[in-house]
Design an enzyme around this catalytic site. Structure first.
Site, PDB file in Angstrom:
ATOM      1  N   GLU A  78       0.811  -1.160  -0.085  1.00  0.00           N
ATOM      2  CA  GLU A  78      -0.155  -0.067   0.014  1.00  0.00           C
ATOM      3  C   GLU A  78       0.819   1.127  -0.114  1.00  0.00           C
ATOM      4  OE1 GLU A  78      -2.947  -0.218  -0.614  1.00  0.00           O
ATOM      5  OE2 GLU A  78      -3.441  -2.059  -0.092  1.00  0.00           O
ATOM      6  N   ARG A  88     -17.763  -0.987   5.419  1.00  0.00           N
ATOM      7  CA  ARG A  88     -18.694  -1.948   4.677  1.00  0.00           C
ATOM      8  C   ARG A  88     -19.611  -3.040   5.425  1.00  0.00           C
ATOM      9  NH1 ARG A  88     -16.945  -6.729   3.247  1.00  0.00           N
ATOM     10  NH2 ARG A  88     -14.681  -7.198   3.674  1.00  0.00           N
ATOM     11  N   CYS A 141      -8.181  -2.390   7.747  1.00  0.00           N
ATOM     12  CA  CYS A 141      -6.755  -2.200   7.231  1.00  0.00           C
ATOM     13  C   CYS A 141      -6.174  -0.668   6.917  1.00  0.00           C
ATOM     14  CB  CYS A 141      -6.626  -3.080   6.132  1.00  0.00           C
ATOM     15  SG  CYS A 141      -6.798  -4.862   6.296  1.00  0.00           S
ATOM     16  N   HIS A 165      -1.312  -5.718   1.881  1.00  0.00           N
ATOM     17  CA  HIS A 165      -2.447  -6.666   1.610  1.00  0.00           C
ATOM     18  C   HIS A 165      -2.153  -7.934   0.966  1.00  0.00           C
ATOM     19  CE1 HIS A 165      -5.866  -3.350   2.280  1.00  0.00           C
ATOM     20  NE2 HIS A 165      -6.142  -4.489   2.993  1.00  0.00           N
TER      21      HIS A 165
END
Length: 213
Positions: A78, A88, A141, A165
C-alpha cells in the site's frame, strides 16, 4: 534491525485470516533481523491501541502491518492511508463507522515510509505476483495503516512503517467461484522478502507503479 509485524484475526465470517497465518509462520530471525509478531483484532479502535502499546514496548526500527484483501490476485504494497473510517461491514465488535475521521487532528492522508516499489520488484523476482496498491480501502486495514503513520509522525519516531495486503489462501475459496488465491507459503515468503528489502533499501527505487484505478 528489529521488525514488528502484525496480522489481523479472522473477520467477515471467515474462519482464518491469511494475514495472521503468514505472519505467524515467519521465523523469529531472518538473517540479522529480529522479527516480533503480533496478532491484532479486526476492530477499529482496539487494533490501534494494541499496536501503539507494542510499538512503545518493542521499540522496533520498522513496523509492517498485514491484512487480507480477498479478491486481489497479488501481494499488494500500500502507498497511502486516508483519514476515513467507513465500514462496509461491522468490525468484530459490531462497530460500523460511516464517514468518520480516524483521528480528528490527523492529516488527510499519510504515505508509507517503506520502499514500496523496491519491495514489489524484489517480491516479483522471487516469483510471486506483486503490485503497488493506491487504496487500502476504508475498513480496519486502512484504519491501522493510517493510525500507525499518524502515531509515528505525531511522536516524531524514527521508525519506518507501512502496510501490505495479501490474497485469500486456498481453503478460503473452496466455496467462492473464480476467486483468486495464493498459497500461504508464498505469502510468507513474500513477507520475508519484504523484510529483507526494507533492510537493504533505505531509499526507494524509481520505477512506474501507477494505475488507472
Amino acid at each position: 534491525m528489529k521488525v514488528l509485524i502484525t496480522g489481523f484475526d479472522p473477520f467477515g465470517g471467515e474462519k482464518i485470516n491469511p494475514a495472521w497465518e503468514a505472519v505467524r509462520a515467519l521465523p523469529d530471525k531472518i538473517e540479522d533481523i529480529e522479527v516480533v509478531k503480533l496478532q491484532i483484532p479486526t476492530v477499529f479502535k482496539k487494533s490501534a491501541k494494541k499496536l501503539f502499546e507494542n510499538i512503545d514496548t518493542v521499540k522496533p526500527d520498522v513496523v509492517i502491518c498485514v491484512g487480507q484483501a480477498g479478491g486481489r490476485y497479488e501481494f499488494t504494497v500500500e502507498r497511502v492511508a486516508i483519514n476515513v473510517d467507513d465500514g462496509r461491514i461491522p468490525d468484530n465488535d459490531g462497530y460500523q463507522p460511516v464517514d468518520s475521521p480516524v483521528f480528528e487532528d490527523g492529516e488527510n492522508a499519510y504515505f508509507s515510509t517503506l520502499p514500496i516499489k523496491a519491495i514489489v520488484e524484489e517480491v516479483k523476482k522471487a516469483g510471486i505476483p506483486s503490485a503497488v496498491s493506491n487504496t487500502a480501502g476504508t475498513y480496519v486495514c486502512n484504519h491501522i495503516m493510517y493510525s500507525l503513520l499518524y502515531y509515528l509522525t505525531k511522536n516524531n519516531l524514527d521508525i519506518r512503517g507501512g502496510f501490505v495486503h495479501v490474497p485469500f489462501i486456498p481453503e478460503q475459496v473452496l466455496d467462492k467461484r473464480n476467486m483468486p488465491y495464493m498459497e500461504l507459503s508464498r505469502i510468507t515468503k513474500a513477507l520475508e522478502v519484504t523484510i529483507k528489502t526494507i533492510r537493504n533499501y533505505k531509499k526507494d527505487i524509481t520505477v512506474s507503479g501507477g494505475k488507472e484505478f
